[in-house]
Scaffold this motif. Sequence first.
Motif, mmCIF file in Angstrom:
data_model
loop_
_atom_site.group_PDB
_atom_site.id
_atom_site.type_symbol
_atom_site.label_atom_id
_atom_site.label_comp_id
_atom_site.label_asym_id
_atom_site.label_seq_id
_atom_site.Cartn_x
_atom_site.Cartn_y
_atom_site.Cartn_z
ATOM 1 N N ASP A 289 0.718 -1.634 -0.361
ATOM 2 C CA ASP A 289 -0.154 -0.189 0.097
ATOM 3 C C ASP A 289 1.164 1.287 -0.178
ATOM 4 O OD1 ASP A 289 -1.830 2.353 0.638
ATOM 5 O OD2 ASP A 289 -3.255 0.953 1.907
ATOM 6 N N SER A 291 0.683 4.342 1.557
ATOM 7 C CA SER A 291 0.356 4.820 1.770
ATOM 8 C C SER A 291 1.420 4.523 3.571
ATOM 9 C CB SER A 291 -1.333 5.058 2.336
ATOM 10 O OG SER A 291 -1.644 3.675 2.868
ATOM 11 N N GLN A 292 1.961 3.115 2.887
ATOM 12 C CA GLN A 292 2.826 3.255 3.857
ATOM 13 C C GLN A 292 3.845 3.698 3.250
ATOM 14 O OE1 GLN A 292 2.102 -1.336 2.883
ATOM 15 N NE2 GLN A 292 0.251 -1.440 4.680
ATOM 16 N N PRO A 295 5.858 7.141 6.706
ATOM 17 C CA PRO A 295 5.651 5.900 7.509
ATOM 18 C C PRO A 295 6.818 5.306 7.798
ATOM 19 C CG PRO A 295 3.094 5.894 7.278
ATOM 20 C CD PRO A 295 4.088 5.990 6.009
ATOM 21 N N GLN A 298 9.769 7.789 6.793
ATOM 22 C CA GLN A 298 10.053 8.444 8.476
ATOM 23 C C GLN A 298 10.184 7.554 9.212
ATOM 24 O OE1 GLN A 298 6.621 9.898 9.246
ATOM 25 N NE2 GLN A 298 7.043 11.549 10.411
ATOM 26 N N ASN A 299 10.370 6.060 9.523
ATOM 27 C CA ASN A 299 10.578 5.249 10.775
ATOM 28 C C ASN A 299 11.974 4.317 9.627
ATOM 29 O OD1 ASN A 299 8.395 5.167 12.377
ATOM 30 N ND2 ASN A 299 7.723 3.420 11.184
ATOM 31 N N LYS A 300 12.716 4.573 9.072
ATOM 32 C CA LYS A 300 14.110 4.493 8.947
ATOM 33 C C LYS A 300 13.682 3.285 7.724
ATOM 34 C CE LYS A 300 16.386 7.836 11.141
ATOM 35 N NZ LYS A 300 15.739 9.046 12.214
ATOM 36 N N GLU A 301 13.219 3.413 7.816
ATOM 37 C CA GLU A 301 12.486 1.191 7.347
ATOM 38 C C GLU A 301 13.033 1.590 5.852
ATOM 39 O OE1 GLU A 301 9.078 -0.395 8.621
ATOM 40 O OE2 GLU A 301 8.736 1.111 9.883
ATOM 41 N N THR A 317 2.905 14.030 3.845
ATOM 42 C CA THR A 317 3.275 13.972 4.297
ATOM 43 C C THR A 317 5.214 13.549 4.902
ATOM 44 O OG1 THR A 317 3.099 11.635 4.175
ATOM 45 C CG2 THR A 317 1.933 12.382 5.607
ATOM 46 N N GLN A 320 7.089 16.682 5.593
ATOM 47 C CA GLN A 320 7.207 16.344 7.199
ATOM 48 C C GLN A 320 8.182 15.987 7.405
ATOM 49 O OE1 GLN A 320 3.810 16.099 8.711
ATOM 50 N NE2 GLN A 320 2.426 17.900 8.147
ATOM 51 N N THR B 165 12.785 3.763 15.357
ATOM 52 C CA THR B 165 11.638 2.966 15.331
ATOM 53 C C THR B 165 11.060 1.539 16.611
ATOM 54 O OG1 THR B 165 12.270 2.365 13.145
ATOM 55 C CG2 THR B 165 11.337 1.531 13.065
ATOM 56 N N ASP C 290 -4.813 8.720 4.586
ATOM 57 C CA ASP C 290 -3.345 9.268 4.082
ATOM 58 C C ASP C 290 -3.371 10.741 5.418
ATOM 59 O OD1 ASP C 290 -2.502 7.064 3.042
ATOM 60 O OD2 ASP C 290 -3.596 7.621 0.963
#
Lengths: 594, 325, 333
Positions: A289, A291-292, A295, A298-301, A317, A320, B165, C290
């Motif tokens: 997806d 939309s993931q 995030p 952001q989570n450095k994944e 998003t 930011q 995380t 979103d």
Amino acid sequence: MAVTGAVDEQGSAMGIKGLLKRSAVAALAAGALSLSVVAITPSASGASTKASSSSGGTATMALDENLAGFNINTSAASEFVLQEIMNMVWPQAFIVNNKLQPVMNNQLLESATQTSDSPQTVVYTLNPKAVWSDGTPITADDFIYNWQAQSGNTAYTDVGGKPYDDASTSGYNQIQSVVGSNPSGGAACAPGSTADRNVGLCPNGRTITVTFKPSFTDWRAIFTDIVPAHIARTVGWNTGFVGPTQAISGSWYTISSYNENQSLVLTRNPSYWGTPGKLNKIVFQFFSDDSQLVPALQNKEINIFNPSTVNLSIVQTASQVPNTTKVTLPGLEFEHFDFNQADPYLAKLQVREAIAHGVNRQAIITRTVGEIAKGIAPLGSRMLVSTQKGYVGTSYAYNPSQSDNLLKELGFKKVSGYYQPNYGSQKGQPLTFTIQSTSGNTIRAQTEELFQSQMKAIGIKINIQNYDANTFFGTNLPTGQYQIGEFAWVTTPFVSGNQPIYCSYTSTQCAENWTHSANSQVDSLMASGSAAPSTSQEITDYNKADAILWQNMVTLPLYQKPQFFAWSNTLKGVLPNTSSVGVTWNAENWTISG
Amino acid sequence: MFAYVIRRLLISVVVLFFATIFVFVLVAKSGNPLALLNANPHIPHATVVARENLLHLNDPLWQRYWIWLSGAIHGNLGTSINGQDVASEAMSHLFVTLRMVIVATVIAIFVAIFMGVLAAVRQGKVTDHAITVTNFVLLATPIFVLGLALKEFVAIPINQHLNTTIFYTDGEQSPTLSGSFLSRLPAYAEHPALPAITLILISYASWAIYQRSSMIETLDADHVRLARAKGLSQRRVLFRHVLRNALIPVTTVVALDFAAVLGGAIITEIVFGWQGLGQWYLNGVLTLDTNVMLAYLLITATFVILFNLLADILYGVLDPRIRYA
Amino acid sequence: MPEPAAQENFVIQTPERVATVEAGAHTLAGVGAGVELSGGDVHGLSGEAKSQFQIVLNRFFHQRLAMIGVATFVLLGIASIVVGHFWQYSYTTITNNLNDPPSWTNPFGTNSIGNDMFAQVMAGVEKDIEIALTVAAMATLIGVTVGAIAGFYRGWVDTLLMRFVDLVLVLPVLAVLILLSAKLSKESNNWLGLAFIIGILSWTYVARLVRADFLSLRERDFVEASRALGATNRRIIVKHMLPNAVGPIIVNATLTVALSIVFESTLSFLGLGVQPPAVSLGLLVDQGQDSATTEWWLFVFPVAFLIVLILSIFLIGDGLREAFDPKKSRVRA
């Protein structure tokens, strides 16, 4: 290098985001194509940039579609996300750079030159050190096999006598012969084997002579994603490439692990003969997806992503997320309204013009994609997008009073806000059309709602009915079961790819002309353009054809779809590429710090 | 007992058989999965024909069903539209789903029992009201809403605040995992946290409501009154006499609820990007992939049947008064 | 011991899920949150039935939470209709305020194309209620009919109908809904179609419930008496047996309303439910997800209304259950 324009599937995700998104189905139209700009100098940017040291590290990239096998040249596995992986794995004779120009891969090839115009002959000279990661040399045999498998000639078959599954035969089907010569080290030519269908073709040669008939001006678009012939002949082209064992490397990186639908890890190819890739590892993580994506960044994944459909939320998003580079570029796809002239009302030029004058394209852009990328203007051409050389924009005014005049001219009467036709099934009823598109796509749904409200203002009633991509592209458009359609076409560096879309629908060659438009002038202009001796002449002819299409209001181009790239600042060397090779086109030059 | 189980299983197999026919016909009538391919003028006709033959699309419906059924009996669930082996794909996806569902269910049972008992013991007090209201709000929250809210308003702000995380919002594991199984364990544990919490919160609430009312019922029962009258300690009464009996219905309900948990897992997988069975099924539905859909329904239905049977048997084990003929 | 399958079905239910156990469950019947109308038979005597009804109503009105539920639900229903007709914007109106946060003109803000979110959310509430009531009516009608026939006639009719119910129960409801709605979405945008497929999968619970009630009711004296007096089967079912099973039916219908909102919103979230330009709360949540952290109003309002709407119906359902069956689950004071 999957080139040219066919049905857009980007963002056609029906229902669930993440499905059926961007397809890299190489859809090179038949006909003589010519490159707009060609740069073959070995020192050109990108593929040839040398790095003196390898800096190591791991970069993680998000991909938003799952894989269905590894042979990207098959219709089953041909996907944009796979292209982004295979750029670094399979040999590419040419790769489209970030300026949308094909550049020779000077580590694989020493040269690639057209030596004769008639018959058109191209000679490729392989780097004698080029080997597959299992030690087998890359030779003429690989070129011979890749040609045969994609020739569309039923005399050539896959293992078990099955016909080859091809995503496209374009280009390859115009090849007369592929012959090797000059095996490395002055060795003698191997005789070739009957089973391998390369008898007398000198399969171990390092020089390859390709003869086209008829000429294929766009020859740089083929021999990309070269499949290892020796593996394919054993496991099968169609379904044999199921994992890293078969999809061996002939390029910078090799697939070291693949966890289906989760991740794929590329590590440096130890057998690579040229300048090694800078990163130790490139990890592709599969997302279901879009939309993931933010995030995860952001989570450095992940370190980098390039969503198949960009929406405002992703851009906002992402903005930011600190320490991140965000780039929005106008892509090669453009959204448009498609008018089906088989409909008795849309058959009238005045009706189509009334609709087109009633559409405030700028307002649609402002409220949809305009928020994603500033400065998007209505597109003025069907042949080229504004970022391409030779683009000529035709302006078409938003003029609701003109719409009024046109409908009145036809003798339609306005009753309680809606015009009523004076003929046909809608006689005495409000003039009503249904607009169709792919379901589950927010921007398209919003565009349709805006279109509906703008049409209401000029007295035309619009119903909205969306379908899943399979039904919309697979049935409704090709069989003419629509009135107004909204979807995107993909342009390419090769303008003649537009021919089958706009030439008269009565010809079988014009399989993608769903609008039922026919115009002999357009036909002859495009034909002469395709045969033109120079690219500039070709573009001139196509632009003239486009001007006629504007007069006939065959389709209404809306805007170029923006593409969005975001990567963390620790990742260096990223050069966004809006073509169908994707952002990884130069991933061998990426580095990561921290 | 044994005869009963066999009888139930036989009935279930028949039901399952009809379910597959139903699904097969429905799916086969849904449209041509290769329509897009067919409409693409750049794809040679031979390619489309070969793909059609592979999927038996041109055979009559009953023949196609027979091909599927005879394969399924031998554990061969056919190939997906893109030529992948469905059975092996299903197994890898099932593993992903079970990892999430089992962890979540086990924890949810304990949470439900604890909350239910606590609310029952404190019946009518603030604790009871707080627990009951929470349960109802959770029941009223669709699972995708809960998942999204946890992701957007809990996990990401926490990660951002701590600049590291803690909660993984996407995928079932990190892609760069390497090394021994033991060294990967922490990573295996990190990823399921958020989806598991979502499933736990959704599942536990209804079970806790059962647990509470069944506790209250038992607290009122004669043998419990008797035990109290004998002067046994509150603790002893609660554990020896009440809890044991009150656990029977909730255990059964958990087993029976398995179908709903699997349904919830579809949504959880989508919200958190897990490549589990539900996500796979949904892809199958959207691409008209008959074999994928059938495989999913076969697997989940088998689970549901087994768990229903388990519920029946649990009855017998937990309540010795029930005997099966 | 008799064979379990021949015994009455034991019906357990929660607001969220209704599960049925076919087992020797008579020792457990009534444990948990089971619903059965207690406190005398109705016997078809109007006077007694009326007083019975009044007692139930009286109990219902004395529950605070249930009353809050009723008030909220009614308020939401009325508000959605009023806003639909009298608010300055319709949900399809395209204003010139793009992505505006909540203000006096747009209390819930606007989205990117300029729709007023207040109008959109209220239209979503209205659509959800419409769908849910349709589903509940349909499911109850089918369920009661099937359950009554199966329970009254028994024999092969019963076996056939109940095996069919098994068939529906053996598959995860959501999975089948996804399958059906994906097929539906190829054909039409109609919300009635969506309500229809949810209804098709929702009646089995009611059917089992009514069947179980009828199995026991048909052995009762007043049924025997009616039969002796020459009443037709149809009359016995409608006039004498159904009124005795009305409690669980109503409670279940209420819960079906709540459940179908959950299903509808989930399908819409997946893009398989209500299609734009129509709106539903699930669709709005999907479109707003979103923006949860940026344009929060696009996400928070639909979410809040969705939860409040479902919660209010659960509270009503729970109140009704208690009113019909005060002995069973005293969930709260």
